[in-house]
Design a protein around this motif. Sequence first.
Motif, PDB file in Angstrom:
ATOM      1  N   GLY A  93      36.781 -16.275  32.351  1.00  0.00           N
ATOM      2  CA  GLY A  93      37.282 -14.619  32.175  1.00  0.00           C
ATOM      3  C   GLY A  93      36.872 -13.882  32.794  1.00  0.00           C
ATOM      4  O   GLY A  93      36.112 -14.091  33.447  1.00  0.00           O
ATOM      5  N   LEU A  94      36.272 -12.265  32.127  1.00  0.00           N
ATOM      6  CA  LEU A  94      36.140 -11.407  32.628  1.00  0.00           C
ATOM      7  C   LEU A  94      34.607 -11.387  32.878  1.00  0.00           C
ATOM      8  O   LEU A  94      33.673 -11.515  32.107  1.00  0.00           O
ATOM      9  N   ARG A  95      34.143 -11.141  34.152  1.00  0.00           N
ATOM     10  CA  ARG A  95      32.551 -11.067  34.187  1.00  0.00           C
ATOM     11  C   ARG A  95      32.461  -9.764  35.227  1.00  0.00           C
ATOM     12  O   ARG A  95      33.007  -9.436  35.932  1.00  0.00           O
ATOM     13  N   LEU A  96      31.170  -9.287  34.779  1.00  0.00           N
ATOM     14  CA  LEU A  96      30.286  -8.623  36.291  1.00  0.00           C
ATOM     15  C   LEU A  96      29.868  -9.010  37.430  1.00  0.00           C
ATOM     16  O   LEU A  96      29.575 -10.652  37.534  1.00  0.00           O
ATOM     17  N   ARG A  97      30.217  -8.562  38.513  1.00  0.00           N
ATOM     18  CA  ARG A  97      30.351  -9.078  39.925  1.00  0.00           C
ATOM     19  C   ARG A  97      29.348  -7.980  40.295  1.00  0.00           C
ATOM     20  O   ARG A  97      30.154  -7.463  40.795  1.00  0.00           O
TER      21      ARG A  97
END
Length: 104
Positions: free
Chosen positions: A60-64
Amino acid sequence: MDNLFAILLLLLIGWFWLDSLRAREIAVGICQAACARHEVQLLDQAIALRHLGLSWRSEGLRLRRVYRFDFSEEGTGRRNGYLVMRGLQLEELSFGLPTRIGDA
């Protein structure tokens, strides 16, 4: 409607702030342990956020987040390393040092 938007915006900002503090705390712990393992000294006992972005993977979408830190091999010089966190998980850690035969 404007009040609801303002409340949601404040909640989002609060979540982002707390998540960033938690990610930084985890990154500092990982960095300290890695420095001890590589027998180098973490300078200033701090890391600095260099880049913040979004990462889309199968999970899924994650902060990097990319953090930079300074370390010293012998206590006199200053070298740079970096740490990449995706969400709250370590993605990459680099000291920029040559690999020792015993570490492989």
